[in-house]
Design a protein around this motif. Structure first.
Motif, PDB file in Angstrom:
ATOM      1  N   LYS A  48      25.189   9.285 -38.151  1.00 30.25           N
ATOM      2  CA  LYS A  48      25.509   9.881 -36.849  1.00 30.25           C
ATOM      3  C   LYS A  48      26.939   9.626 -36.381  1.00 30.25           C
ATOM      4  CE  LYS A  48      23.797  10.340 -32.108  1.00 30.25           C
ATOM      5  NZ  LYS A  48      22.748   9.940 -31.139  1.00 30.25           N
ATOM      6  N   ARG A  75      24.783  17.838 -36.142  1.00 31.68           N
ATOM      7  CA  ARG A  75      23.932  17.156 -35.157  1.00 31.68           C
ATOM      8  C   ARG A  75      22.499  17.675 -35.224  1.00 31.68           C
ATOM      9  NH1 ARG A  75      25.875  16.970 -29.212  1.00 31.68           N
ATOM     10  NH2 ARG A  75      24.026  15.647 -29.206  1.00 31.68           N
ATOM     11  N   GLU A  79      20.018  14.804 -35.818  1.00 31.51           N
ATOM     12  CA  GLU A  79      19.319  14.358 -34.612  1.00 31.51           C
ATOM     13  C   GLU A  79      18.003  15.103 -34.369  1.00 31.51           C
ATOM     14  OE1 GLU A  79      22.010  14.391 -31.263  1.00 31.51           O
ATOM     15  OE2 GLU A  79      23.697  13.780 -32.527  1.00 31.51           O
TER      16      GLU A  79
END
Length: 486
Positions: A48, A75, A79
């Motif tokens: 990340k 992302r 995520e």
């Protein structure tokens, strides 16, 4: 002085990785789903902080697309995907029906080879690593030469975190020497259980020739139908947002617009208002010289360029606010460069008098080159939406959403994926969004609950071979057949 044969070294490296992955696969069979989840979560946490710098590196190395859009894809994979994977079971006992006395067990398929494209190198690598480890499979990455350093760095970061979390040393690996010979060795090796390819059309003939299981997530030629009942302003906004995302290099993006006749003028006006430039015949030919090589192949230097960059290269005068090119055409032709997949913010445009003929035009476009990737429809008529969904030879249908974002599962509830399966491409294992589900085999367990006689006679006293029982079986079978016909 001896000359080093890099192809032979690459083949040897491929074989070493396969052997290591084979041993890792044996170790991974003893991992519980919870242990695999720990590895995936540690990889997500470790990668990340590097997502932005990896997005920048991808653009610098490939010269494709936009850094901010690549960061969004990174992302999404890092995520959002782990959130959707959480609490999902793919290995070990994944389903148990106590009433029916059946059990389903997920079994990892084995060594996976992943071919990563230059268009979405970081997000695709992260996605494939997560779904492979979540399903208990070792994975070997073969980078695209144009994004080699970026992909290798991404895998290295993931591998380091995974080993700390308990993954076997060869659970994740990447090729340092990249060549066509090593690619062939990886795809054809007897220990390779599956090859996972994302958006590299030139590999399709080799995949088919290998005669081994593969999943091809790639080329689209997706039309979008703008039907008369839709919110035209929103539909145009979604299409332009989707087609210009990362400067048009996502394969799920719309490739052509099919317009419903009664709203043509309104839709064209809205396209212009939102930044579309309609190409004249002369401008289209100038643009073709930038998009294509003389032999008809796509010019890689045109991939991922903005509309204004392409206009400058082609010598076309456009407004500085231009976002996308539109080229209106009368019919679909395989010799027309605008009818094929272009990784740039360009859309072909077709006009049809009604939804029935628009339906046929969409089928033509989907069958062009047997791509059959994604279809989009903007409409508020549920009957038309249902007809399009039922009749199209396509892997996925998206309704009232941008194709790029909807296809990957960002604006829809499809599985979040950077590898979108296609249909009509030979030995393909899946046509939907690729997930850990496609990387396991399901072993069925059934407990005995009745005798064979019980299937036909509740009392169980009558012999299966008696005349009365045979007659009752014939009655039951006739009844089943009649019900199927109805």
């Amino acid at each position: 002085m001896y000359k080093v044969d890099k192809d032979l070294l690459a083949i040897q490296e491929a074989r070493i990785h396969i052997e290591g992955a084979k041993e890792a696969a044996i170790e991974l069979r003893n991992f519980t789903q919870e242990e695999l989840d720990v590895v995936v979560n540690k990889m997500a946490i470790a990668i990340k902080p590097h997502l932005e710098e990896l997005a920048k590196q991808a653009v610098e190395e490939t010269h494709y697309g936009l850094c901010q859009d690549k960061l969004l894809k990174n992302r999404f994979a890092c995520e959002y995907l782990p959130q959707q994977l959480a609490n999902q079971r793919y290995v070990g006992v994944i389903k148990e029906n106590y009433e029916q006395k059946t059990v389903e067990i997920g079994v990892p398929i084995g060594v996976i080879v992943a071919m990563i494209p230059a268009t979405s190198p970081v997000s695709t690598t992260i996605h494939n690593a997560f779904i492979a480890i979540k399903s208990g499979n070792p994975i070997i990455f073969s980078p695209h030469p144009r994004a080699q350093k970026t992909i290798q760095r991404t895998v290295k970061l993931l591998k380091e975190a995974a080993i700390v979390a308990g993954l076997p040393e060869d659970g994740i690996n990447y090729m340092q020497l990249v060549s066509s010979t090593s690619t062939n060795e990886l795809m054809n090796h007897e220990e390779t259980a599956l090859t996972l390819v994302t958006g590299i059309p030139k590999l399709l003939p080799k995949l088919k020739a290998a005669n081994k299981p593969f999943i091809y997530g790639g080329s689209g030629n997706g039309p979008v139908f703008i039907e008369r009942t839709c919110n035209i302003q929103q539909a145009i906004h979604d299409i332009i947002e989707s087609r210009t995302f990362d400067n048009g290099i996502v394969s799920a993006a719309e490739q052509s617009i099919v317009l419903d006749g009664p709203i043509v003028e309104q839709a064209k006006s809205e396209l212009t208002r939102q930044g579309a430039h309609f190409l004249s015949e002369e401008e289209a030919m100038k643009l073709v010289n930038v998009l294509m090589k003389k032999n008809g192949d796509l010019n890689p230097e045109s991939v991922g360029c903005s509309a204004c960059e392409l206009a400058k290269k082609a010598g076309i005068q456009v407004l500085p606010t231009t976002k996308i090119f539109i080229y209106e055409q009368a019919y679909v032709s395989e010799n027309n460069p605008f009818a094929q997949e272009l990784f740039s913010p360009i859309l072909a445009l077709f006009v049809e008098p009604n939804w029935q003929e628009a339906c046929e035009k969409c089928i033509e476009l989907l069958m062009e080159g047997a791509k059959s990737h994604t279809l989009v429809i903007h409409s508020n008529d549920e009957h038309v939406i249902r007809e399009f969904s039922i009749k199209k030879p396509v892997a996925r249908v998206l309704v009232n959403t941008p194709s790029t974002l909807g296809g990957m599962g960002a604006t829809t509830n499809l599985f979040p994926s950077m590898t979108l399966g296609s249909t009509s491409l030979g030995i393909v294992q899946a046509s939907d969004n690729i997930s850990p589900e496609h990387l396991v085999r399901i072993r069925k367990v059934g407990y005995g609950v009745r005798t064979l006689n019980d299937c036909f006679n509740e009392s169980g006293n009558q012999s299966l071979h008696s005349k009365d029982t045979q007659e009752s079986i014939e009655v039951i079978l006739r009844k089943i057949i009649n019900e199927m016909k109805e």
